[in-house]
Write a protein that holds these residues in place. Structure first.
Motif, mmCIF file in Angstrom:
data_model
loop_
_atom_site.group_PDB
_atom_site.id
_atom_site.type_symbol
_atom_site.label_atom_id
_atom_site.label_comp_id
_atom_site.label_asym_id
_atom_site.label_seq_id
_atom_site.Cartn_x
_atom_site.Cartn_y
_atom_site.Cartn_z
ATOM 1 N N ALA A 187 -33.437 -55.851 -14.651
ATOM 2 C CA ALA A 187 -33.632 -54.332 -14.394
ATOM 3 C C ALA A 187 -32.822 -53.584 -15.500
ATOM 4 O O ALA A 187 -31.703 -54.119 -15.599
ATOM 5 C CB ALA A 187 -32.972 -54.017 -13.210
ATOM 6 N N GLN A 188 -33.247 -52.664 -16.075
ATOM 7 C CA GLN A 188 -32.588 -51.896 -17.338
ATOM 8 C C GLN A 188 -31.024 -51.349 -16.583
ATOM 9 O O GLN A 188 -31.053 -50.959 -15.613
ATOM 10 C CB GLN A 188 -33.474 -50.620 -17.641
ATOM 11 N N ILE A 189 -30.386 -51.252 -17.398
ATOM 12 C CA ILE A 189 -28.881 -50.793 -17.087
ATOM 13 C C ILE A 189 -28.994 -49.522 -16.432
ATOM 14 O O ILE A 189 -28.423 -49.132 -15.608
ATOM 15 C CB ILE A 189 -27.921 -50.887 -18.323
ATOM 16 N N SER A 190 -29.877 -48.596 -17.291
ATOM 17 C CA SER A 190 -29.987 -47.132 -16.906
ATOM 18 C C SER A 190 -30.486 -46.917 -15.423
ATOM 19 O O SER A 190 -30.118 -45.932 -14.814
ATOM 20 C CB SER A 190 -30.782 -46.428 -17.709
ATOM 21 N N ALA A 191 -31.172 -48.064 -14.723
ATOM 22 C CA ALA A 191 -31.310 -47.930 -13.337
ATOM 23 C C ALA A 191 -30.415 -48.120 -12.402
ATOM 24 O O ALA A 191 -30.421 -47.784 -11.250
ATOM 25 C CB ALA A 191 -32.369 -49.071 -13.132
ATOM 26 N N PHE A 192 -29.102 -48.520 -12.903
ATOM 27 C CA PHE A 192 -27.934 -48.716 -11.646
ATOM 28 C C PHE A 192 -27.125 -47.344 -11.874
ATOM 29 O O PHE A 192 -26.194 -47.394 -11.152
ATOM 30 C CB PHE A 192 -27.256 -49.915 -12.512
ATOM 31 N N GLY A 193 -27.491 -46.325 -12.238
ATOM 32 C CA GLY A 193 -26.940 -45.060 -12.050
ATOM 33 C C GLY A 193 -25.326 -44.954 -12.537
ATOM 34 O O GLY A 193 -24.445 -44.501 -11.902
ATOM 35 N N GLY A 194 -24.910 -45.728 -13.560
ATOM 36 C CA GLY A 194 -23.446 -46.014 -14.151
ATOM 37 C C GLY A 194 -22.617 -46.904 -13.400
ATOM 38 O O GLY A 194 -21.575 -47.149 -13.787
ATOM 39 N N LEU A 195 -23.536 -47.739 -12.449
ATOM 40 C CA LEU A 195 -22.887 -48.448 -11.546
ATOM 41 C C LEU A 195 -22.546 -50.050 -12.152
ATOM 42 O O LEU A 195 -21.495 -50.717 -11.968
ATOM 43 C CB LEU A 195 -23.224 -48.746 -10.258
ATOM 44 N N TYR A 196 -23.252 -50.156 -13.194
ATOM 45 C CA TYR A 196 -23.398 -51.462 -13.927
ATOM 46 C C TYR A 196 -23.653 -50.841 -15.287
ATOM 47 O O TYR A 196 -24.671 -50.506 -15.834
ATOM 48 C CB TYR A 196 -24.513 -52.484 -13.409
ATOM 49 N N GLN A 197 -22.639 -50.734 -16.181
ATOM 50 C CA GLN A 197 -22.589 -50.399 -17.610
ATOM 51 C C GLN A 197 -21.925 -51.419 -18.741
ATOM 52 O O GLN A 197 -20.988 -50.853 -19.034
ATOM 53 C CB GLN A 197 -22.146 -49.051 -17.612
ATOM 54 N N PRO A 198 -22.682 -52.235 -18.994
ATOM 55 C CA PRO A 198 -22.067 -53.102 -20.268
ATOM 56 C C PRO A 198 -21.439 -52.500 -21.539
ATOM 57 O O PRO A 198 -22.787 -51.802 -22.120
ATOM 58 C CB PRO A 198 -22.932 -54.452 -20.253
ATOM 59 N N GLU A 199 -20.425 -52.419 -21.863
ATOM 60 C CA GLU A 199 -20.185 -51.290 -22.980
ATOM 61 C C GLU A 199 -20.896 -51.969 -24.258
ATOM 62 O O GLU A 199 -20.704 -53.082 -24.839
ATOM 63 C CB GLU A 199 -18.661 -51.469 -23.223
ATOM 64 N N GLY A 200 -21.426 -51.132 -25.274
ATOM 65 C CA GLY A 200 -22.283 -51.645 -26.118
ATOM 66 C C GLY A 200 -23.466 -52.205 -26.030
ATOM 67 O O GLY A 200 -23.964 -52.429 -27.120
ATOM 68 N N ILE A 201 -24.077 -52.128 -25.082
ATOM 69 C CA ILE A 201 -25.533 -52.435 -24.809
ATOM 70 C C ILE A 201 -26.359 -51.554 -24.474
ATOM 71 O O ILE A 201 -26.020 -50.590 -23.761
ATOM 72 C CB ILE A 201 -25.516 -53.666 -23.601
ATOM 73 N N ASP A 202 -27.652 -51.465 -25.131
ATOM 74 C CA ASP A 202 -28.315 -50.418 -24.896
ATOM 75 C C ASP A 202 -28.867 -50.171 -23.481
ATOM 76 O O ASP A 202 -29.426 -51.050 -23.052
ATOM 77 C CB ASP A 202 -29.684 -50.639 -25.484
ATOM 78 N N PRO A 203 -28.677 -49.080 -22.949
ATOM 79 C CA PRO A 203 -28.861 -48.920 -21.572
ATOM 80 C C PRO A 203 -30.435 -48.876 -20.962
ATOM 81 O O PRO A 203 -30.778 -49.021 -19.959
ATOM 82 C CB PRO A 203 -28.348 -47.741 -21.058
#
Length: 482
Positions: A187-203
């Motif tokens: 699932a795309q990072i953006s789908a997690f609403g900021g709760l899962y946000q690996p730094e430097g990775i395209d959301p």
């Protein structure tokens, strides 16, 4: 001599043209290798619109490819991305970092992720200790996104970006040359609403891979960590059993025996679906001592949820084709064998996959006998089936040219050539008579339909008559001139 060759080339060309004009008497069937055709015969017909965009089947032991169609097409595998997360978790356990009984305490962030409707497929309760073995079941069967993140954080000591980098490093190490990971779950990072946000990775990044690369990953997973199958081989699983947090899940792998499209021998591994990836599927199946790995990507469209089921019809058809087309058997016995006119001694019996009713071919190089396969290996990092050999010390005696002539006198060669000519002449004569009979049959049929045709032969009957006469003349010419 030139006139002789020209004569026979002209006759051959004319006969070929005549055969084409008469309706292509000889036809070649390619149904064996046509997915839509063999799927009907397998009992798992693939509907139009549900043909996989890419697929591959390999031998789980040797990495030999048994089927492929667009294996290097770049595709979003969706939740199949979780397989790499499971691989890295097993690797961490092998390194002694934790074990299946290790527990992970659910945080507020974990609970919040589990409550996101678009991502949620299981419940997580704050402060509860979840054993790794239960997290594995949640990842493998209901494809839990929150359980995947919890497992990834355990492996990486909560370094979310570090885990993504580790995924890509492992892909490169395994030879997955066309794979890129942007998240741990599919699932795309953006789908997690900021709760899962690996730094430097395209959301907004989608994981990308290919059927070949996913087969390579699964090959290595089963080779190194076969215990993964205990989490993928059941149609129904219960997690956190005998606790207030117990949940039961039905598998999305409908090819498991006992599920909707159960196929004998299937015991894993992972499904995945998304708006950009459609419906995807990795299967492992074992019959007897043979285990195959299959990857099917891009079945149907996200807007049509039937693809969730149709991917399994396609997968079953392709698996069935591989099992029915190939067989694993002893190809050479230990000891003395003759390969490519060389006498060699094998250290042991040699087994491998070959198409049924076909003869295997081998390569000899640097003391290794290798099975040649039609489609090759899934990766250059995975060597083909081979066995050590030694050349026999016994050398064939080289006879002087005069002795060779005595051993093979001229009249023997003449006799062989004469025999071949008689066979060829007989075939041509038989075909000529057959064409004459067809000509007579066509003429009789048309005479029954129209009185006029009794006086005027049809074009087809003329061609048949002419071809028959030419074939008979060719038969005579074979005996006289060749």
């Amino acid at each position: 001599m030139f006139t002789h060759k020209l004569f026979w080339k002209t006759i051959t060309t004319f006969l070929l043209a005549a055969c084409i004009s008469l309706g292509n008497f000889v036809q070649i069937s390619y149904a064996e290798d046509d997915l839509m055709e063999f799927s009907k015969k397998s009992g798992y017909p693939i509907k139009e619109g549900y043909r996989p965009k890419a697929s591959i089947v390999i031998d789980a032991d040797s990495g030999q490819i048994l089927w492929e169609e667009q294996p290097d097409l770049s595709w979003n595998p969706a939740s199949i991305g979780k397989v790499m997360t499971m691989y890295l978790a097993f690797e961490a356990m092998e390194q002694g970092k934790f074990n299946l009984d290790t527990t992970v305490k659910a945080t507020e962030k974990d609970v919040s992720i589990s409550q996101i409707y678009a991502l949620s497929n299981n419940k997580i309760s704050l402060g509860v200790d979840y054993p790794v073995r239960d997290l594995f079941s949640m990842v493998a069967v209901p494809s839990s996104n929150v359980a995947t993140v919890m497992l990834a954080n355990l492996v990486s000591d909560n370094d979310e970006a570090g885990f993504i980098h580790k995924m890509n490093e492992k892909a490169a190490e395994l030879g997955m040359t066309n794979s890129t990971y942007y998240n741990s779950s599919g699932a795309q990072i953006s789908a997690f609403g900021g709760l899962y946000q690996p730094e430097g990775i395209d959301p907004e990044g989608d994981n990308k891979s290919t059927a070949r690369d996913l087969a390579i990953l699964t090959y290595n997973l089963l080779k190194k960590y076969p215990d993964v199958l205990q989490f993928t081989n059941k149609p129904v699983v219960t997690t956190m059993a005998d606790t207030p947090y117990e949940e039961t899940f039905e598998t999305y792998n409908y090819s498991l025996p006992g599920a909707k499209y159960g196929y004998e021998g299937v015991d894993g591994l992972k499904t995945g679906s998304s708006p950009t990836g459609g419906f995807n599927y990795i299967a492992t199946a074992k019959k007897g001592e043979t285990r195959l790995i299959e990857v099917v990507l891009g079945v149907g469209d996200w807007s049509d949820q039937e693809g969730e089921y149709e991917r399994h019809l396609a997968g079953n058809a392709i698996l069935d084709h591989a099992f029915s087309t190939y067989e694993y058997k002893k190809l050479l016995s230990k000891g003395l064998n003759t390969i490519d006119q060389k006498e060699i001694h094998l250290d042991k019996d040699f087994y491998g996959f070959v198409k049924k009713n076909s003869e295997p071919s081998f390569s000899l190089e640097n003391g290794q006998l290798t099975l040649n396969s039609e489609l090759g290996q899934v990766s250059p990092k995975i060597s083909a089936q081979s066995v050590n050999y030694q050349e026999s010390e016994k050398k064939a005696e080289k006879l002087p040219s005069s002795e060779v002539k005595k051993k093979q006198p001229l009249h023997t060669e003449v006799a062989k050539k004469s025999a071949r000519n008689y066979v060829l002449s007989s075939i041509l004569a038989g075909l000529g008579l057959l064409f004459l009979l067809f000509s007579k049959a066509f003429k009789k049929r048309n005479s029954d339909v129209s009185r006029r045709s009794r006086k005027t032969p049809t074009l087809t009957s003329r061609l048949l008559l002419t071809s028959g006469i030419l074939l008979l003349l060719s038969a005579v010419g074979t005996l006289i001139f060749l």
